[in-house]
Design a protein around this motif. Sequence first.
Motif, PDB file in Angstrom:
ATOM      1  N   CYS A  44       0.832  -1.198   0.000  1.00 37.08           N
ATOM      2  CA  CYS A  44       0.000   0.000   0.000  1.00 37.08           C
ATOM      3  C   CYS A  44       0.873   1.257   0.000  1.00 37.08           C
ATOM      4  O   CYS A  44       1.741   1.417   0.862  1.00 37.08           O
ATOM      5  N   CYS A  47      -0.093   3.253   3.571  1.00 37.57           N
ATOM      6  CA  CYS A  47       0.226   2.776   4.920  1.00 37.57           C
ATOM      7  C   CYS A  47       1.235   1.635   4.937  1.00 37.57           C
ATOM      8  O   CYS A  47       1.632   1.173   6.001  1.00 37.57           O
ATOM      9  N   CYS A  63      -6.706  -1.590  -0.010  1.00 42.32           N
ATOM     10  CA  CYS A  63      -5.926  -1.962   1.167  1.00 42.32           C
ATOM     11  C   CYS A  63      -6.878  -2.348   2.303  1.00 42.32           C
ATOM     12  O   CYS A  63      -7.813  -1.610   2.609  1.00 42.32           O
ATOM     13  N   CYS A  66      -6.128   0.467   5.429  1.00 43.87           N
ATOM     14  CA  CYS A  66      -6.531   1.882   5.357  1.00 43.87           C
ATOM     15  C   CYS A  66      -7.542   2.181   4.250  1.00 43.87           C
ATOM     16  O   CYS A  66      -7.946   3.324   4.065  1.00 43.87           O
ATOM     17  N   ARG A  68      -7.248   2.429   1.171  1.00 44.88           N
ATOM     18  CA  ARG A  68      -6.724   3.101  -0.016  1.00 44.88           C
ATOM     19  C   ARG A  68      -6.902   2.164  -1.217  1.00 44.88           C
ATOM     20  O   ARG A  68      -6.652   0.974  -1.127  1.00 44.88           O
TER      21      ARG A  68
HETATM   22 ZN   LIG Z   1      -3.099   0.993   3.275  1.00 43.79          ZN
END
Ligand SMILES: [Zn+2]
Length: 316
Positions: A44, A47, A63, A66, A68
Amino acid sequence: MATADGLRRSVKGLSEAELRERFGTEEACREALFDVRWREGLTCPACGGRSFCRLRTRELFQCNRCKRQVRLTAGTVFQDTKLPLTVWFAAIHHLTRGKGGISSIELGRRLGVEQGTAWLVKHKLMRAMAAREATKPKLEGRVEVDDAHLGGERPGGERGRGAAGKTPVVAAVETTAERKPKRLRLTVVRGLRKGEVEKIAKRDFAPGSTVVSDGLSCWPAVEKAGCEHFPIVTGSGKRAASWTPFRWVDTTLGNLKTAIAGTYHHVSAKHAQRSYLTSFAHRFDRRFRLDSILERLAWAAMRTAPQPYRVITADA
Ligand SMILES: [Zn+2]
């Protein structure tokens, strides 16, 4: 690679049938690009998480930590494309096949897209090739240099130089001690001048290389880049014509000129460098590994930033 089939493929590259078999569906192309981009797994960018779930197809990943989202083709040459990936793979296939490259008219016909689309696809992929070439180590060991001119035949086989309206090119080839060609660099120059030769040598030749050339006065400038220079004076007349130390360089350049003359009616100097010369050298350097040339260009395209239309047309 030990099988007859493997050997044939490494020399000829994929057939049309093999292309369809391996890269004939969106899913197969996405799998291939995923492997090329994230073979060691996806990390990611936000993070650093290593755990993702796949949204919809293999095109979008999220992800788990997080949330994303990462798109497979984001930040690559394929970003925001409206074309199916199968068309891109077919384009890579056609572009890496023949020595002479392919015109955008012909490419469009084969891909079933408009010429303008084919033109853009082709130039994006050529940019990826060029970006890849730029990361390669310098030529080293024994290097032969010679000059050529794009834009016309040399009448009577003479080593014509500086003819009006032609684009001068410096060809440099790294060879084995037995003078077998290994890697090629082609550079458009403003003229066959010492300053131009020095620039090329500093950029492309490792210090300590042995540079072999004919007797033209610009070549000793390679010494400014820490190279040793060995001029071979061929003289003139019958003996020079039959004894040609640059025979294979001439063959390479001959192929290049034939390729460009046969495919493109007009090539500007800037464009010749940016696209055709670089992609010619790219194919030349990979001529014994044609079975994987398609994956290699896909690899380069996945590691080259997006090349929007305005960037490509800015110096076309
Ligand atoms: Zn992430």
